[in-house]
Design a protein around this motif. Structure first.
Motif, PDB file in Angstrom:
ATOM      1  N   PHE A 463      30.056  33.133  35.360  1.00  0.00           N
ATOM      2  CA  PHE A 463      29.288  34.323  35.726  1.00  0.00           C
ATOM      3  C   PHE A 463      30.106  35.598  35.929  1.00  0.00           C
ATOM      4  O   PHE A 463      29.622  36.690  35.690  1.00  0.00           O
ATOM      5  N   PHE A 464      31.325  35.440  36.480  1.00  0.00           N
ATOM      6  CA  PHE A 464      32.074  36.649  36.827  1.00  0.00           C
ATOM      7  C   PHE A 464      33.468  36.649  36.204  1.00  0.00           C
ATOM      8  O   PHE A 464      34.454  36.852  36.912  1.00  0.00           O
ATOM      9  N   PRO A 465      33.589  36.376  34.911  1.00  0.00           N
ATOM     10  CA  PRO A 465      34.939  36.256  34.339  1.00  0.00           C
ATOM     11  C   PRO A 465      35.780  37.520  34.508  1.00  0.00           C
ATOM     12  O   PRO A 465      36.991  37.431  34.629  1.00  0.00           O
ATOM     13  N   GLN A 466      35.146  38.695  34.550  1.00  0.00           N
ATOM     14  CA  GLN A 466      35.952  39.924  34.665  1.00  0.00           C
ATOM     15  C   GLN A 466      36.353  40.186  36.115  1.00  0.00           C
ATOM     16  O   GLN A 466      37.319  40.882  36.374  1.00  0.00           O
ATOM     17  N   ALA A 467      35.582  39.657  37.064  1.00  0.00           N
ATOM     18  CA  ALA A 467      35.845  39.966  38.468  1.00  0.00           C
ATOM     19  C   ALA A 467      36.428  38.766  39.198  1.00  0.00           C
ATOM     20  O   ALA A 467      36.222  38.594  40.393  1.00  0.00           O
ATOM     21  N   ARG A 468      37.150  37.930  38.455  1.00  0.00           N
ATOM     22  CA  ARG A 468      37.690  36.697  39.024  1.00  0.00           C
ATOM     23  C   ARG A 468      38.368  36.905  40.378  1.00  0.00           C
ATOM     24  O   ARG A 468      37.982  36.297  41.379  1.00  0.00           O
ATOM     25  N   GLY A 469      39.365  37.802  40.397  1.00  0.00           N
ATOM     26  CA  GLY A 469      40.149  38.029  41.622  1.00  0.00           C
ATOM     27  C   GLY A 469      39.263  38.475  42.765  1.00  0.00           C
ATOM     28  O   GLY A 469      39.342  37.944  43.884  1.00  0.00           O
ATOM     29  N   LEU A 470      38.401  39.429  42.481  1.00  0.00           N
ATOM     30  CA  LEU A 470      37.538  40.004  43.513  1.00  0.00           C
ATOM     31  C   LEU A 470      36.650  38.931  44.147  1.00  0.00           C
ATOM     32  O   LEU A 470      36.502  38.859  45.369  1.00  0.00           O
ATOM     33  N   VAL A 471      36.067  38.076  43.316  1.00  0.00           N
ATOM     34  CA  VAL A 471      35.168  37.046  43.828  1.00  0.00           C
ATOM     35  C   VAL A 471      35.935  36.035  44.677  1.00  0.00           C
ATOM     36  O   VAL A 471      35.500  35.667  45.768  1.00  0.00           O
ATOM     37  N   VAL A 472      37.111  35.611  44.175  1.00  0.00           N
ATOM     38  CA  VAL A 472      37.910  34.651  44.933  1.00  0.00           C
ATOM     39  C   VAL A 472      38.274  35.241  46.297  1.00  0.00           C
ATOM     40  O   VAL A 472      38.087  34.608  47.341  1.00  0.00           O
ATOM     41  N   ILE A 473      38.760  36.481  46.294  1.00  0.00           N
ATOM     42  CA  ILE A 473      39.144  37.122  47.551  1.00  0.00           C
ATOM     43  C   ILE A 473      37.951  37.205  48.493  1.00  0.00           C
ATOM     44  O   ILE A 473      38.049  36.884  49.680  1.00  0.00           O
ATOM     45  N   SER A 474      36.793  37.591  47.948  1.00  0.00           N
ATOM     46  CA  SER A 474      35.619  37.747  48.801  1.00  0.00           C
ATOM     47  C   SER A 474      35.258  36.426  49.470  1.00  0.00           C
ATOM     48  O   SER A 474      34.886  36.397  50.637  1.00  0.00           O
ATOM     49  N   LEU A 475      35.410  35.307  48.755  1.00  0.00           N
ATOM     50  CA  LEU A 475      35.053  34.010  49.327  1.00  0.00           C
ATOM     51  C   LEU A 475      36.040  33.593  50.411  1.00  0.00           C
ATOM     52  O   LEU A 475      35.642  33.143  51.481  1.00  0.00           O
ATOM     53  N   TYR A 476      37.334  33.748  50.126  1.00  0.00           N
ATOM     54  CA  TYR A 476      38.334  33.382  51.133  1.00  0.00           C
ATOM     55  C   TYR A 476      38.172  34.235  52.381  1.00  0.00           C
ATOM     56  O   TYR A 476      38.261  33.734  53.501  1.00  0.00           O
ATOM     57  N   LEU A 477      37.941  35.528  52.169  1.00  0.00           N
ATOM     58  CA  LEU A 477      37.762  36.413  53.316  1.00  0.00           C
ATOM     59  C   LEU A 477      36.510  36.049  54.098  1.00  0.00           C
ATOM     60  O   LEU A 477      36.513  36.015  55.324  1.00  0.00           O
ATOM     61  N   LEU A 478      35.448  35.735  53.368  1.00  0.00           N
ATOM     62  CA  LEU A 478      34.196  35.374  54.027  1.00  0.00           C
ATOM     63  C   LEU A 478      34.413  34.161  54.941  1.00  0.00           C
ATOM     64  O   LEU A 478      34.005  34.167  56.102  1.00  0.00           O
TER      65      LEU A 478
END
Lengths: 683, 77
Positions: A463-478
């Motif tokens: 779903f988010f191949p271009q925003a990989r880093g952003l999504v991963v960071i958002s989950l860890y931070l969450l």
């Protein structure tokens, strides 16, 4: 017959390294039921004699301060090992010998393994071993646990001492605890007289209760509650003891300090004579120089953030992602293709091809491909742990954690939670107070563990191949934010109590050795492979089976009519408000309770198998908001069964385990609900 | 001059004189070697102002300021 040795020493003095060096490949790890803190036992063979060695938790003292101190102390007093191997860090002699002096009063034969002797030499200091040994009245063997030197001599000496102790007891028919191992002559003046008097008063009680005499007398002066209770003194005895003790208190030194003061004074008098230091105490070591930067007022926090960012960047960035692609290609294309062709060429039936290729390879393989990435994360966390950085992180963060009712010590298990909740939950044992331990254990599952990585990777690539880093960071931070907020809420409601103390050693930095790192990684590989071969394989087969057949064991064309389909449809309404109310993801969430990777396995089996990749298959099923919602729920929901089992064992309370699980389920649902509804608007 | 440990400047050294009362951690602090006569060297304060790092009996120990306040040391000039 075989002897039992207890391995006792300060935390971080090389005890486990020695344990591994001594037991080698014979090591067998066993858990004792009924205790909250684990003891490890290993078998050793030396000079054709067998002995069992018990690795006890690292402790600073035998005061009943932390649960680990209590376990060690109870083990030695109740189980009466034949010998204590006291491992002493030669680079930190005074404080290590303080524990030795307490152990020596337990009346059990003892040998000191003087570890890191090579470091002392490197520093240019010199320890006169013969003098040290004779002044303490304890045999000393210099060793280097990491290099494996001196181990043979240590075992030889241990065996000799254990034998010797036996002979003495047999020959003289005397009570071992009262007379066999004379405690070292530590005390002076009034304290010495007082101990003599108290020993006279309590001697009969000690014999009756089989307690070491000197130890008991000294502990009475300390005002130690467990000793007072176990001795069962009469009122007359008690008032006599109290009268003697009150005589000892002076302006500066109160009852709690009398014994510690005398022990440290004795140790200093010994080390002054036996140790020649090249430089005076307090000089800046290499470690201190590193700390000038690492725990610097201004640089420390940015440095910590950069370090964490770098670890996650390498794990999830180019290196980790490419490793995953590589393994994924090998397993799911090359290997699966080969097996499929092979089975088809042998005229295997459809269901057999399906079970092996879609069920087993599709299911287990979907997870296996993420293994290099998981290993990479573990590698970095191991370095942090082995180097001594973890306690610096605790030092840096204590102030912030203090405001949410925790101490910096809770930060270490929380960081370890990024790897795996199981060791992280066990690591909370270093927390002194029960309330802090419970609180920290409840938070750890919110820290995104490595088993959740495959789930993120799957949905991100779909779903988010271009925003990989952003999504991963958002989950860890969450996960981190939920943990912190939970600490705040829980300590204001169910886990009220005083502030958590913070007294922590900052051990010198050590360069992680290839050997210990290798061992950590090897353990992880073994764990993971076992998991893949048992839990994940089993789950894959069961899931495949349940989506292939219906309740009357007939093959269904439409898997929504299968066993799994029916179960999934039944629970789906719970997840409907979260955006993924289809039976497939509902089932996947359930299997995530067995192991988080199973979510991927299940998705792989349920959506795959039609020649296209899982990512492509799920991309057409869910909306991006629902995909994000699934990841959030997988992050926050009740952890896997291994973590729950550990939680239950370490909480040592059914009630608290249920509170923790209930809280996690509730929070997961509420937060996912909120996030899904926000995501629906944005995405 | 008598000072409490939290008031020591980085690098300053003092000999422990007395320990005040500060609850259950006291036992642990004593076990860690902070007894009368022990030399304490102040190292530094953590980035957020608490805890502090001290050197005692040749190793590095971290304690909070609230505890350090209860430890008085004799500082020699």
């Amino acid at each position: 017959m075989s002897y039992r040795y207890a391995l006792v020493g300060n935390p971080n003095c090389g005890k486990t390294t020695l344990f591994n060096a001594v037991t080698g490949s014979n090591q067998y790890v066993g858990n004792w039921p009924g205790v909250t803190v684990e003891k490890k036992e290993g078998k050793i063979t030396h000079d054709n004699m067998n002995a069992y060695i018990v690795d006890l938790p690292g402790i600073y003292s035998l005061s009943p301060y932390s649960s680990e101190e209590i376990v060690t102390r109870n083990y030695i007093i109740d189980e009466k090992p034949d010998l204590i191997i006291n491992i002493v860090d030669a680079t930190n002699l005074e404080r290590n010998l303080y524990l030795s002096m307490q152990l020596a009063e337990l009346g059990i034969p003892m040998v000191i393994a003087l570890n890191m002797i090579d470091m002392v030499e490197k520093r240019g200091d010199n320890i006169d071993l013969a003098m040290l040994s004779s002044m303490l009245g304890i045999k000393i063997v210099p060793i280097s646990a990491s290099k494996g030197t001196g181990i043979h001599k240590l075992l030889h000496t241990a065996m000799h001492e254990a034998l010797h102790g036996d002979e003495k007891t047999a020959e003289k028919h005397i009570d071992r605890h009262l007379n066999m191992c004379a405690p070292p002559d530590i005390y002076t003046g009034k304290v010495k007289e007082a101990i003599g008097l108290i020993e006279g008063i309590i001697k009969d009680n000690c014999i009756k209760k089989d307690l070491p005499l000197r130890w008991s007398a000294v502990k009475l002066i300390d005002g130690d509650p467990p000793t007072l209770e176990s001795l069962n003194l009469s009122d007359t005895q008690l008032s006599c003891v109290e009268a003697i003790v009150s005589e000892l208190e002076t302006g500066e030194i109160d009852r709690e300090m009398v014994i510690a003061d005398q022990k440290y004074k004795f140790i200093c008098s010994v080390t002054e004579k036996a140790v020649k230091r090249r430089r005076e105490a307090g000089f800046l070591t290499v470690s201190d120089k590193i700390d000038r930067i690492v725990t610097h007022r201004i640089f420390a926090i940015p440095l910590f953030l950069i370090l964490m960012a770098a670890i996650f960047y390498i794990t999830f960035g180019a290196l980790g992602a490419n490793l995953t692609l590589l393994v994924d290609g090998l397993i799911n294309d090359d290997f699966a293709g080969f097996v499929r062709n092979f089975l088809v060429s042998k005229n295997a039936s459809d269901w057999a091809v399906g079970l092996v290729c879609d069920g087993i390879i599709g299911g287990v393989g979907a997870v296996l491909s993420f293994f290099p990435q998981i290993l990479l994360l573990f590698f970095f966390l191991s370095i942090l742990e082995d180097s001594g950085y973890m306690s610096r992180a605790a030092f840096i963060m204590d102030r912030a954690l203090h405001t949410i009712g925790l101490s910096g010590k809770s930060f270490v298990p929380m960081l370890m939670g990024f790897g795996c909740s199981v060791p992280a939950i066990m690591a909370t044992r270093t927390l002194e107070n029960e309330k802090d331990r419970r609180l920290t254990m409840m938070l750890i599952p919110f820290m995104s563990c490595s088993a959740k990585m495959p789930v993120y990777s799957l949905f991100i690539s779909a779903f988010f191949p271009q925003a990989r880093g952003l999504v991963v960071i958002s989950l860890y931070l969450l996960g981190f934010v939920v943990a912190v907020a939970s600490a705040f809420i829980l300590q204001k409601t169910v886990l009220k109590g005083g502030h958590a103390p913070f007294v922590m050693e900052l051990p010198p930095y050590r360069l992680p050795t290839a050997k210990t790192l290798g061992r950590h990684l090897y353990d992880k590989i073994k764990d993971f492979m076992t998991k893949a071969g048992t839990v994940l394989l089993g789950a894959s087969i069961i899931i495949w089976f349940c989506q292939y057949f219906n309740f009357s064991l007939q093959h269904v064309e439409n898997s929504s009519e299968s066993i799994l389909g029916v179960i999934g449809t039944f629970i789906a309404p719970v997840f409907k408000p979260l955006g993924f109310g289809d039976w497939k993801s509902s089932v996947a969430m359930l299997t995530g309770l067995v192991a988080r990777e199973s979510i991927v396995t299940t998705m792989g089996i349920l959506h795959g198998g039609e020649g296209e990749t899982i990512s492509a298959a799920i991309a057409s099923v869910y909306s991006p908001a629902a995909a994000y919602s699934i990841m959030v729920f997988a992050l926050l929901f009740i952890p896997c069964s291994a973590a729950v089992t550990t939680l239950r064992k370490e909480m040592n309370s059914r009630k608290w385990t249920l509170i923790a699980l209930g809280y996690q389920a509730l929070i997961a649902w509420i937060i996912t609900f909120i996030i899904y509804n926000i995501a629906r608007v944005i995405l | 001059m008598i000072k409490t440990v939290d008031k020591l400047a980085p690098g300053e050294k003092g000999v422990v004189k007395a320990l005040g009362s500060f609850g259950a951690v006291r036992r642990h602090i004593i076990d860690m070697g902070i007894t009368p006569g022990a030399v304490i060297i102040m190292r530094k304060t953590a980035p957020m102002g608490d805890p502090i790092e001290i050197n005692v009996r040749g190793y590095e120990l971290s304690i909070r300021k609230s505890e350090a306040q209860a430890i008085s040391v004799e500082v020699s000039k």
